[in-house]
Motif scaffolding. Structure first.
Motif, PDB file in Angstrom:
ATOM      1  N   ARG A  54      75.715   3.375 -40.384  1.00 40.12           N
ATOM      2  CA  ARG A  54      75.392   4.240 -41.523  1.00 40.12           C
ATOM      3  C   ARG A  54      76.427   4.127 -42.639  1.00 40.12           C
ATOM      4  NH1 ARG A  54      72.997   9.847 -38.826  1.00 40.12           N
ATOM      5  NH2 ARG A  54      71.605   8.834 -37.330  1.00 40.12           N
ATOM      6  N   LYS A  55      77.642   3.738 -42.283  1.00 38.31           N
ATOM      7  CA  LYS A  55      78.680   3.547 -43.300  1.00 38.31           C
ATOM      8  C   LYS A  55      78.294   2.459 -44.300  1.00 38.31           C
ATOM      9  CE  LYS A  55      82.468   4.909 -40.205  1.00 38.31           C
ATOM     10  NZ  LYS A  55      83.670   4.423 -39.473  1.00 38.31           N
ATOM     11  N   TYR A  56      77.403   1.579 -43.867  1.00 32.45           N
ATOM     12  CA  TYR A  56      76.952   0.485 -44.735  1.00 32.45           C
ATOM     13  C   TYR A  56      75.613   0.797 -45.400  1.00 32.45           C
ATOM     14  CZ  TYR A  56      80.586  -2.258 -42.408  1.00 32.45           C
ATOM     15  OH  TYR A  56      81.790  -2.725 -41.934  1.00 32.45           O
ATOM     16  N   GLY A  57      75.174   2.027 -45.265  1.00 33.87           N
ATOM     17  CA  GLY A  57      73.910   2.422 -45.893  1.00 33.87           C
ATOM     18  C   GLY A  57      72.686   2.139 -45.060  1.00 33.87           C
ATOM     19  N   ARG A  59      69.843   3.074 -42.635  1.00 30.88           N
ATOM     20  CA  ARG A  59      69.181   4.336 -42.327  1.00 30.88           C
ATOM     21  C   ARG A  59      67.887   4.089 -41.559  1.00 30.88           C
ATOM     22  NH1 ARG A  59      73.407   5.757 -43.707  1.00 30.88           N
ATOM     23  NH2 ARG A  59      74.060   7.269 -45.292  1.00 30.88           N
ATOM     24  N   ASN A  70      72.557  -5.232 -45.925  1.00 34.42           N
ATOM     25  CA  ASN A  70      73.596  -4.205 -46.160  1.00 34.42           C
ATOM     26  C   ASN A  70      74.763  -4.370 -45.198  1.00 34.42           C
ATOM     27  OD1 ASN A  70      71.960  -3.146 -48.116  1.00 34.42           O
ATOM     28  ND2 ASN A  70      71.460  -1.261 -47.026  1.00 34.42           N
TER      29      ASN A  70
END
Length: 366
Positions: A54-57, A59, A70
């Motif tokens: 999630r740190k890299y977007g 989802r 991403n």
């Protein structure tokens, strides 16, 4: 300050990145790494993502292809729903040691009403902390929780200190909490509605609260009444241990886009067979048939028809689905088709609960 309705002690427990966390639990080599449950191809979709991903977007519901762009080091694993259900039942068994009023929303979240509980503990905050600790000790997974006077506030609060945290909104804090809340964090306000509210100058609960009931109803229809109530801390829905499904559906994503209705008929027949199986397994029938179409550009369209009688037979469902398919021309090639049945034979006439008219003072230990 007082409320003119019964106050409850509600906990909303939400597992942290549940599917991905289970995979990391079962496969130690995945721990601390970005993990996505789902498919990594152009046609694949992310079902769940670890916090490292999630740190890299990355989802859920994101295209696997975009997720990989991403996060190039993203590790994809196939979902194992039988395993997720197995652990979900173990988590629920813990819940039931505290209260019989447990309402699962999905495999990874549930409401608990602990106003009166089996442990005789007056503090919902301490109960939530104990439950989270037990889930970690017994299953090796972390959970977050929200605690407040109703389901709406508890659910919003559970997202506040994720992962592995909890937040209590005491009765005397409710109004200020809701006034300060960003509108996009209101449960029931989706992305499209949030954008509409932004254009109207509504960015926080306080600005939402300034709008009259008539204005909200005129602007947002039936949802307007809901927004008017919840921003004032009013949400009287009880925790329902046995949730009755409002609809049953089945859908399929295709490896190649379908460009003609002719090619879709065989696929719809297969989907109708699966839907019939699910309906008969649960002894359900319904009147409203909905065809779901997701186009290659990810636009979503639904077409519905309500029959004067209940159906569960695949042939009757398919007849109406074909009618809906040919109702209008396709807007593009199609990547997903789905059929769902609503207005089920389980639905009863809803009656408004009679609320206690006596004001309950805020002497309520949370």
């Amino acid at each position: 300050m007082s409320y003119d309705f019964p106050l409850r002690k509600i906990i909303h427990v939400d597992m942290d990145a549940f599917y991905a966390s289970v995979e990391q639990l079962d496969r130690p080599e995945l721990r601390g790494k970005p993990v996505a449950v789902g498919g990594g191809s152009k046609r694949g979709v992310v079902s769940a993502a670890s916090y490292e991903a999630r740190k890299y977007g990355v989802r859920s519901a994101m295209s696997g292809y975009i997720a990989k762009q991403n996060c190039p080091d993203l590790i994809f694993v196939k979902p194992r729903f039988d395993r997720y259900r197995e652990i979900s039942l173990q988590i629920r068994a813990i819940f039931f040691e505290y209260t019989d009023l447990v309402e699962p929303l999905s495999l990874d979240e549930a409401y608990l009403d602990v106003t009166t509980n089996k442990k005789g503990n007056p503090s919902a905050t301490l109960i939530a902390k104990e439950i989270r600790q037990r889930i970690f000790d017994e299953l090796g997974l972390t959970a977050s929780a929200g605690i407040s006077i109703n389901k709406f506030i508890a659910k919003v609060a559970s997202d506040y200190n994720k992962p592995n945290g909890q937040k209590t909104v005491n009765p005397e804090e409710v109004i200020q909490f809701l006034e300060d809340l960003e509108i996009r964090k209101f449960y029931g306000v989706g992305k499209v509605t949030a954008e509409k509210m932004y254009k109207l100058g509504i960015f926080t609960g306080k600005e939402l609260k300034e709008r009259s009931l008539e204005y909200l109803q005129d602007t947002f229809g039936k949802s307007g009444s809901y927004y008017y109530q919840v921003v004032r801390g009013i949400h009287t829905s009880e925790v329902k241990p046995h949730r009755i499904p409002k609809s049953v559906g089945a859908e399929r994503t295709f490896s190649e886009n379908l460009s003609s209705e002719v090619f879709m008929l065989e696929k719809l027949e297969q989907i109708a067979v699966e839907l019939e199986r699910r309906l008969k397994k649960n002894r359900l029938a319904g009147k409203t048939i909905t065809l779901k179409i997701k186009y290659s550009d990810f636009r979503l369209q639904t077409r519905s028809k309500t029959l004067p009688y209940f159906v569960s037979d695949k042939n009757l469902i398919l007849d109406t689905t074909k009618e809906l398919l040919y109702q209008e021309n396709l807007q593009n090639s199609v990547r997903l088709l789905g059929i769902s049945l609503a207005n089920l034979n389980t639905e009863k006439k809803k009656t408004e609960p009679k609320e206690d008219s006596v004001s309950i003072q805020l002497k309520f230990d949370f």
